[in-house]
Write an enzyme that holds these catalytic residues in place. Structure first.
Site, mmCIF file in Angstrom:
data_model
loop_
_atom_site.group_PDB
_atom_site.id
_atom_site.type_symbol
_atom_site.label_atom_id
_atom_site.label_comp_id
_atom_site.label_asym_id
_atom_site.label_seq_id
_atom_site.Cartn_x
_atom_site.Cartn_y
_atom_site.Cartn_z
ATOM 1 N N LEU A 52 -7.655 -1.293 -2.501
ATOM 2 C CA LEU A 52 -7.242 -0.047 -2.915
ATOM 3 C C LEU A 52 -8.238 0.845 -3.857
ATOM 4 O O LEU A 52 -8.100 1.810 -4.168
ATOM 5 C CB LEU A 52 -6.080 -0.330 -4.095
ATOM 6 C CG LEU A 52 -4.719 -0.412 -3.339
ATOM 7 C CD1 LEU A 52 -4.728 -1.543 -2.506
ATOM 8 C CD2 LEU A 52 -3.592 -0.484 -4.581
ATOM 9 N N TYR A 86 0.888 -1.255 -0.085
ATOM 10 C CA TYR A 86 -0.061 0.029 -0.070
ATOM 11 C C TYR A 86 0.782 1.311 0.089
ATOM 12 O O TYR A 86 0.560 2.284 -0.475
ATOM 13 C CB TYR A 86 -0.845 0.014 1.268
ATOM 14 C CG TYR A 86 -1.979 -1.182 1.533
ATOM 15 C CD1 TYR A 86 -2.968 -1.308 0.408
ATOM 16 C CD2 TYR A 86 -1.808 -1.859 2.441
ATOM 17 C CE1 TYR A 86 -3.957 -2.314 0.467
ATOM 18 C CE2 TYR A 86 -2.639 -2.917 2.667
ATOM 19 C CZ TYR A 86 -3.943 -3.020 1.766
ATOM 20 O OH TYR A 86 -4.914 -3.921 1.589
ATOM 21 N N THR A 94 -3.094 -6.356 -6.893
ATOM 22 C CA THR A 94 -2.762 -5.497 -5.762
ATOM 23 C C THR A 94 -3.093 -5.971 -4.395
ATOM 24 O O THR A 94 -3.883 -7.202 -4.519
ATOM 25 C CB THR A 94 -4.060 -4.139 -6.023
ATOM 26 O OG1 THR A 94 -5.242 -4.798 -5.646
ATOM 27 C CG2 THR A 94 -3.778 -3.807 -7.559
ATOM 28 N N ASP A 95 -2.661 -5.195 -3.517
ATOM 29 C CA ASP A 95 -3.086 -5.567 -2.142
ATOM 30 C C ASP A 95 -4.688 -5.217 -1.919
ATOM 31 O O ASP A 95 -5.111 -4.464 -2.714
ATOM 32 C CB ASP A 95 -2.495 -4.952 -1.075
ATOM 33 C CG ASP A 95 -2.308 -5.605 0.298
ATOM 34 O OD1 ASP A 95 -3.025 -6.598 0.594
ATOM 35 O OD2 ASP A 95 -0.906 -5.769 1.075
ATOM 36 N N TRP A 96 -5.283 -5.657 -0.890
ATOM 37 C CA TRP A 96 -6.828 -5.606 -0.892
ATOM 38 C C TRP A 96 -7.239 -4.251 -0.475
ATOM 39 O O TRP A 96 -6.883 -3.592 0.660
ATOM 40 C CB TRP A 96 -7.108 -6.520 0.445
ATOM 41 C CG TRP A 96 -7.447 -7.907 -0.151
ATOM 42 C CD1 TRP A 96 -8.661 -8.752 0.197
ATOM 43 C CD2 TRP A 96 -6.864 -8.793 -0.939
ATOM 44 N NE1 TRP A 96 -8.562 -9.930 -0.503
ATOM 45 C CE2 TRP A 96 -7.484 -10.065 -1.203
ATOM 46 C CE3 TRP A 96 -5.586 -8.640 -1.777
ATOM 47 C CZ2 TRP A 96 -7.106 -11.063 -2.060
ATOM 48 C CZ3 TRP A 96 -5.134 -9.615 -2.598
ATOM 49 C CH2 TRP A 96 -5.796 -10.689 -2.845
#
Length: 632
Positions: free
Chosen positions: A347, A307, A343-345
């Site tokens: 965004l 992030y 992506t990370d969770w």
């Protein structure tokens, strides 16, 4: 009848004619292949004999824009206790998650991650149920890829979900403490077999981040602060899960968090708006890439950026997944990486948690609309959106001429290719009975128990009357306990209720943490803040140490600051996720501690505050240096 069907029929006719008419009537109908699009013909994408790229191209040609958009998203789903797909109210901290059927049928998604799960039989049953739903109720029958955070850690540390039926091992730090690449690969291979048995085909791990900022809440998920050690362990980990090449017996690894999420200013995690950016006061950005080079050498199937905003490292101060210099320039072009980037969770969209709004982690792109965020992430070079289900944004972008179908196809092709290589299109189902036999198999549990014991790090072992305190003599001592199961300890000595009656005390502690002041319930669970014991808790510990000779065991999910406790204790051991039974076996000499510290233990909080977030091994006069560890 197609030519393919005719060839199949010629192959089976001779034995059938010999067997007689009853065998002829037993020919399965429909034909012996998975007719996923229900058209009565074996399409190229349904034909296992065809090359993967041809199968991908054939399927991609048949997909609608909405189906392609669904492929680009992965989100969590809740699971009923019996593995059914009924839309029942959720339970516990993940009650907010949707049912899988909604994601598959309404959003056309076919990637799902799981958090809290039922027992192994229900989990395997649920997995087969969602595959059956995808096969029978969707137009093209695209199978579902199920992903999970680590499920085999002993403790319930953040982002290591409860093991439940799975074998229990130390956290990544414990493997780093041992530095044993063969053990790392053995663990990953055993975890692979457990995952495979219940249908988990993608591991949202390992973490290749470096623990150079000791206050960061996610230290426990790393391999410590040393880049070379981390690189070796990451490579062994991925090889254990994936094998030498990705295939039908592999679990695909999504290595995280590119380019390394460790150097957070003051350790404040970028899951939350109070973070202060990812910083490099020691000009050490390149050092944090070294563990990912181990992942690339092992051909990790996927990469997840973090992030944070890499302050001053690129022309635009935006979070990694939004940053084209990072994803396209560094990852795609410099490292020639052509796997999936997810992506990370969270965004893109804000999350509502009761009365609290948890903002999307769109750092540096907060001013953009949700749709603009989706576009910027794709333009940066990412393929998939974690923790999101806003598929309509991709559709609208294409329909309004702001995103090309060709760009969507690039990412869709990568994601489909992974599904084909994993064998999901040919047989996505699991054997429930075999799953019950495999998950938590005695051999796997025993190996995990041994690893827990080996990974203990002996930090201090005083001499009393010319003899080292540890190992203790079993059966002869009166034991006073704190945070240790008395029934387990009773096998080794007589448990007493008052310290003044004891020959020795054994206490278990955890690295302290102090939550950030926030209304966000998720942020309140993160282990932020100082690393030293304070106030009444510290006074109580020191009073006991002065009253009775004490063995202190410390769970170090972050580098604890313990100078006074260390000075007063007769023996100190550290663990990285281990049971009471494992501790007592080590303390009483049934097992030998072999671990070496994967990071420094600082001598004071002042020393911690003087460290540079991106540098390893830079604590002034540490209480215990990196790599320290005694044994007996």
């Amino acid at each position: 009848m197609t030519r393919t069907h005719a060839v199949m029929l010629l192959c089976v006719l001779p034995p059938l004619l010999l067997a007689g008419a009853s065998a002829w009537r037993a020919i399965p109908n429909p034909p012996p292949y998975r007719d996923l699009n229900k058209n009565g013909t074996m399409d190229v994408y349904e034909d296992p004999s065809q090359p993967v790229d041809k199968r991908v191209d054939d399927l991609l040609r048949q997909m609608t824009l909405e189906e392609k958009a669904g492929l680009l998203f992965i989100n969590g789903a809740r699971i009923n206790d019996d593995g059914s797909l009924e839309d029942r109210p959720g339970k516990g901290p993940f009650a907010f998650a949707p049912q899988a059927a909604r994601l598959i049928l309404e959003q056309r998604m076919n990637h799902i991650n799981v958090w809290a799960v039922p027992g192994k039989q229900a989990l395997a049953t649920w997995y087969n149920n969602i595959q059956k739903l995808a096969e029978e109720k969707t137009r093209l029958g695209i199978p579902v890829t199920v992903a999970s955070d680590p499920r085999n850690a002993f403790s319930e540390a953040l982002f290591a979900v409860a093991a439940n039926d799975f074998s229990q091992w130390p956290e990544q730090l414990g493997f780093a403490a041992l530095g044993d690449e063969a053990l790392m690969r053995q663990h990953a291979d055993m975890a692979r077999q457990e995952y495979l048995a219940v249908g988990i085909r993608e591991a949202l791990h390992p973490m290749a981040d470096l623990a150079t900022e000791p206050r960061w809440p996610r230290v426990s998920g790393t391999f410590g602060e040393d880049a070379q050690l981390s690189s070796r362990m990451v490579k062994a980990y991925i090889l254990g899960f994936q094998g030498a090449a990705l295939g039908p017996q592999s679990v695909a690894c999504m290595t995280k968090h590119f380019t390394g999420g460790g150097p957070q200013k003051e350790g404040l995690d970028p899951h939350f708006e109070f973070q202060k950016g990812q910083v490099y006061p020691g000009n050490n950005f390149q050092y944090h890439l070294i563990p990912f080079e181990g992942a690339f050498a092992a051909h990790t199937a996927a990469i997840m950026p973090y992030y944070g905003v890499p302050k001053g490292q690129t022309k635009e101060d935006v979070a990694f997944a939004y940053n084209k210099e990072i994803i396209t320039g560094l990852l795609r072009e410099k490292y020639k990486y052509d796997g999936v980037v997810c992506t990370d969770w969270g965004l893109v969209t804000d999350a509502r948690m009761g009365p609290v709004v948890w903002p999307a982690r769109a750092w540096g792109a907060e001013q953009l609309s949700e749709e603009e965020r989706v576009r910027k992430i794709l333009e940066a070079g990412c393929d998939q959106f974690g923790g999101e289900q806003c598929t309509h944004h991709v559709v609208n972008l294409v329909m309004n001429g702001k995103l090309s179908v060709e760009r969507v196809d690039v990412s869709a092709r990568r994601l489909l290719r992974q599904k084909f290589i994993l064998g999901l299109f040919d047989n996505p189902y699991v054997d429930v009975e075999k799953a019950v036999q495999t998950v938590g198999k005695a051999e796997f549990k025993q190996a995990g128990e041994v690893a827990q014991r080996r990974s203990f790090t002996l930090l201090k072992n005083d001499k009393v009357k010319g003899r080292k305190v540890l190992p203790l003599a079993a059966g002869k001592l009166k034991l006073y306990l704190r945070n240790v199961n008395p029934e387990t300890a009773a096998r080794y000595g007589t448990v007493v209720s008052r310290p003044e009656d004891a020959d020795i005390a054994i206490i278990r502690l955890r690295t302290p943490w102090y939550p950030v002041k926030t209304d966000n319930p998720m942020a309140q669970r993160f282990h932020h803040g100082d690393l030293d014991f304070k106030g009444a808790e510290k006074d109580s510990i020191l009073a006991l140490l002065k009253q009775v000779p004490t063995v202190v065991d410390l769970y170090i999910d972050r580098p604890a600051v313990i100078p006074e406790i260390n000075a007063a204790a007769r023996a100190v051991v550290a663990n990285y996720g281990a049971s009471d039974a494992a501790l007592l076996d080590v303390v009483f000499g049934k097992a030998r501690p072999e671990g070496k510290l994967p990071f420094e233990l600082p001598s004071s909080m002042e020393a911690v505050r003087q460290q540079k977030e991106d540098l390893p091994h830079d604590s002034a006069k540490p209480l215990y240096p990196f790599g320290f560890g005694l044994s007996y």
